[in-house]
Design an enzyme around this catalytic site. Structure first.
Site, short mmCIF file in Angstrom:
data_model
loop_
_atom_site.label_atom_id
_atom_site.label_comp_id
_atom_site.label_asym_id
_atom_site.label_seq_id
_atom_site.Cartn_x
_atom_site.Cartn_y
_atom_site.Cartn_z
CG HIS A 125 3.05 2.40 10.77
ND1 HIS A 125 3.43 1.23 11.36
CD2 HIS A 125 1.88 2.75 11.35
CE1 HIS A 125 2.52 0.88 12.27
NE2 HIS A 125 1.57 1.80 12.28
CG ASP A 202 2.18 1.13 4.65
OD1 ASP A 202 0.97 0.89 4.56
OD2 ASP A 202 2.75 1.39 5.73
CD GLN A 205 -4.03 6.16 8.01
OE1 GLN A 205 -5.18 6.54 8.16
NE2 GLN A 205 -3.48 5.27 8.82
#
Ligand code: PLP
Length: 408
Positions: A125, A202, A205
């Site tokens: 992202h 990260d 999601q």
């Protein structure tokens, strides 16, 4: 019906928004990878906060302030427990994943020197690319990319080749928001640690689908946004290992984060307050705790199994449409389907689907390098949550067919 232990119709009653119409059609909400919907159980906690005990925390001796502080700290403990984090002060409240990544990227400025290397995956992202580019600009470190293959999987041999004693940091998402790929983060973390590099994963999601055990993963940093897992926007957490958080300088200066202030010198507060300058999103933090309670009440195993069934069903049905191509066909995927129809712009499909009440995302999904890799301007992305149904998948497929017939 799909084979699931979940009572989806009862679950849907917790989400009044799912009962609304759009352009006169029942809403079919398939943009869960951008943000999830919020159940009444969480909304009620938000209302209750403002009805009964809205106050600033960690400051007042008065009752409301005490109650708000207690609720906020209880939420921190719920988050700690959920992600199996060793110590509650390793949970730093943030405004979301983007904030958490920037906090770490800024903090590393004084730790890197010219020639050091930072590895980032090819399917990040933008929020997990740009802060690292800025860090490299400040320090002279070199950004290197772990490549991916056409299925949308990281090429792990290349990853291991890229690792060296120059590698100081590795960044990767747990799950790609554009493709749904579940990355082999265990192997990524282990490889990085062998050369002495720190790893930030990260988890924005992943967190709605996979309950990560952060101690077992031995990850250095992990970021989450509440709004992708039934919580409100504007709140999330950064997990950091205590030793790293003690080493990193504060990100912002202000109230809450200090021990003592004079004009000559300020000393910083202990963890987690050192990284929590200013009045935080108190209600949001409390609501994040409630969102975790809600999702755990349903159960992450049942959620993962049901979403996987939805994914398989939707994949099969969409592939029956001639000219439709799915991007991201990794073996391990969450319930995200990115696709295009030959000769049609994704934006046009999205616009027609909206007229039919179906909410999907179109565009580059904040992951332009992935689109460049496939040489496409963007995709249509349908992303499913545990409150979606097989009937909604059917409506999507009918809608895409209709759009195709109108546009071709
Ligand atoms: C949504 C998302 C982000 C950004 O999260 P914010 O809540 O906007 O800060 C980062 N990475 C991934 C993989 C995401 O899905």
């Amino acid at each position: 019906m799909l084979e699931t232990s979940l009572d989806i119709q009862t679950i849907r009653k917790d989400f009044p928004i799912l009962g609304r119409t759009v352009h006169g059609q029942p809403l079919v909400y398939l943009d869960n990878a951008a943000t999830s919907q919020t159940p009444d159980q969480v909304v009620n906690v938000i209302v209750d906060y403002y009805h009964r005990y809205n106050a600033n925390i960690h400051r007042g001796v008065h009752t409301l302030s005490q109650e708000a502080t207690d609720a906020y700290e209880v939420a921190r403990q719920k988050i700690q427990k959920h992600f199996h984090i060793g110590k509650s002060h390793e949970v730093i409240f943030t405004s979301g994943t983007t904030h958490g990544i920037n906090l770490v990227a800024t903090g590393f400025t004084s730790f890197l020197k010219k020639g050091d290397e930072v590895l980032v995956s090819a399917m990040e992202h933008h929020s997990n690319i740009v802060p690292w580019q800025m860090l490299c600009e400040r320090t002279g470190a070199i950004l290197k990319v772990i490549p991916m293959n056409v299925e949308g999987e990281l090429v792990m041999e290349e990853y291991h080749n890229l690792l060296s004693e120059n590698t100081k940091l590795v960044f990767c998402n747990h799950v790609s928001n554009a493709l749904g790929t579940v990355n082999p983060i265990e192997e990524i973390i282990e490889g990085a640690h062998k050369v002495g590099a720190a790893v930030l994963i990260d988890g924005a999601q992943a967190a709605a689908h996979i309950k990560a055990d952060l101690q077992a993963l031995d990850v250095d940093f992990y970021t989450v946004s509440a709004h992708k897992m039934c919580g409100p926007t504007g709140v999330g957490i950064l997990y950091g290992k205590e030793a790293w958080l003690n080493k990193l300088p504060p990100y912002q200066g202000g109230g809450e984060m200090i021990a003592e202030v004079t004009f000559e010198k300020t000393t910083y507060a202990d963890l987690p307050h050192k990284f929590e300058a200013g009045t935080p999103n108190i209600c949001g933090g409390i609501a994040f705790g409630a969102a975790l309670d809600y999702m755990n009440g349903i159960g992450f195993d049942a959620i993962a199994q049901y979403e996987d069934e939805l994914l398989q069903y939707a994949t099969e049905r969409l592939l029956s449409i001639e000219g439709l191509k799915i991007y991201g066909t990794a073996e391990h995927k969450t319930s995200v389907i990115s696709f295009n129809i030959e000769g049609v712009h994704p934006y046009d499909i999205g616009t027609i689907l909206d007229k039919l009440g179906i909410a999907v995302r179109t565009g580059h999904h904040c992951a332009q390098p992935i689109m460049d890799f496939y040489k496409i301007p963007g995709t249509v992305r349908a992303s499913f949550s545990f409150y979606n149904t097989k009937e909604e998948v059917d409506k999507l497929v009918e809608g895409v067919e209709r759009a195709k017939n109108m546009l071709l």
